[in-house]
Design a protein around this motif. Sequence first.
Motif, short mmCIF file in Angstrom:
data_model
loop_
_atom_site.label_atom_id
_atom_site.label_comp_id
_atom_site.label_asym_id
_atom_site.label_seq_id
_atom_site.Cartn_x
_atom_site.Cartn_y
_atom_site.Cartn_z
N TYR A 66 0.85 -1.20 0.00
CA TYR A 66 0.00 0.00 0.00
C TYR A 66 0.88 1.25 0.00
CZ TYR A 66 0.87 -0.54 5.05
OH TYR A 66 1.46 -0.71 6.28
N PRO A 101 -1.75 8.15 0.46
CA PRO A 101 -2.84 8.68 -0.39
C PRO A 101 -2.48 9.97 -1.12
CG PRO A 101 -3.30 9.07 1.94
CD PRO A 101 -2.08 8.18 1.89
N SER A 160 -5.20 5.92 -6.62
CA SER A 160 -6.39 5.43 -5.91
C SER A 160 -6.49 3.91 -5.93
CB SER A 160 -7.66 6.04 -6.52
OG SER A 160 -7.76 5.70 -7.90
N SER A 161 -5.72 3.28 -6.81
CA SER A 161 -5.69 1.82 -6.89
C SER A 161 -4.52 1.41 -7.79
CB SER A 161 -7.01 1.27 -7.46
OG SER A 161 -7.10 1.55 -8.84
N ASP A 189 -8.76 6.86 4.87
CA ASP A 189 -8.06 7.53 3.76
C ASP A 189 -6.62 7.90 4.11
OD1 ASP A 189 -10.37 7.42 2.17
OD2 ASP A 189 -11.16 9.26 3.08
N VAL A 196 -3.54 3.64 0.71
CA VAL A 196 -4.20 3.13 -0.50
C VAL A 196 -3.60 1.78 -0.86
CG1 VAL A 196 -4.64 3.52 -2.95
CG2 VAL A 196 -4.61 5.46 -1.37
#
Length: 360
Positions: A133, A136, A141-142, A221, A224
């Motif tokens: 991960y 942010p 976002s992915s 948040d 990500v």
Amino acid sequence: MKKLSTLLGASLLSFSCLVAAPIQAEETQVPSTVNWTIPFGVGGGTDVWARFIAPHLTKNLDGNPTVVIKNQPGGGSITGTNLFYKRAKDNGQDILGTSASTLFPFMLGDKRVRYNFDKWIPLMASPTGGVVYVQPNLGVSSAADINKLDGVTLPFGSQGPTRLELPVLIAFQMLGLDVKPVFGMKSRGAGRLAFERGEAKIDFQTSSAYLNSVVDLVKNDKAVPLFSLGVLNKEGKVVRDPAFPELPTFQEVYFQKFGKEPSGEAYDAYSKFLAAGFAFQKVIFIPADAPTDVIAAYRKGIHAMLKDPTFIKESAVQVGPYTNVEGIHAAQHLSEALNISPDLYKWVAQWLKTKFDYTL
């Protein structure tokens, strides 16, 4: 590597002999206090795993012994494991919990390793997965946005190049990410804290630590998720991790970015250490010279624990919906997973030297 093959062979032989012997656990109990050495700091994946397992061991072992977790971090688990190898009592009171960070240095012939697997018997092996991960504020976002990370320097808190992160570091390189590892973290938990402080822009946690410590960051948040490492199915192929079915695997992300399947020596090394480090990642060992009837009592209790509906239900939530391996099957799988070919060893040695100036 000859050393590894010999030692694991000896371990498997010893365990086979014990399995062949009658189980005399009906009237034998393990000591009233079990000291469980975890050679990692508090909050990392192995610590989380052990603290989940401990009360279930107490419940299912005859006599309901007190299981005390003893964290001994340092050297990416080598320090605590060396101490266990030197000091563990042979009466069944002491057990050890290991991770890939304990297995990899042994596989690679790390000079600091003083422990030998021929002196221990695996009681249970737990597979795990892992999730990568990022922060942010990187505009991602992915995994679909992974190209946005091209040219971005990504500090990463790592225990060391030959620790649990080894296959993850190879994956980062194969994806063309400019990851700058900061070595010396005492645990993956320490790496996560560096991420939470904003010092690291990318991080990785095993399933148990991710479920317990990172999911809330994602919900708020503050992280990500990009991809999981996946799990091996019965055919030995990587498939999506059942704990994170919404996340693509590394292989999927690689194909998305480059339009082809990953291959080559780097991918061979990634696959080997993924299997050795994650398919049977966390292992409970007991000294092989512990009384046979006490070892049998452990086996009986662990077998009961793995059949306990409460354990099965809670395990799926806390450490992921994975199938644990016990007894002789754990020894067999470990022996197979840890066997590394000379050519692959040579590639890894050269990669470590070139990439991190690390000499095996």
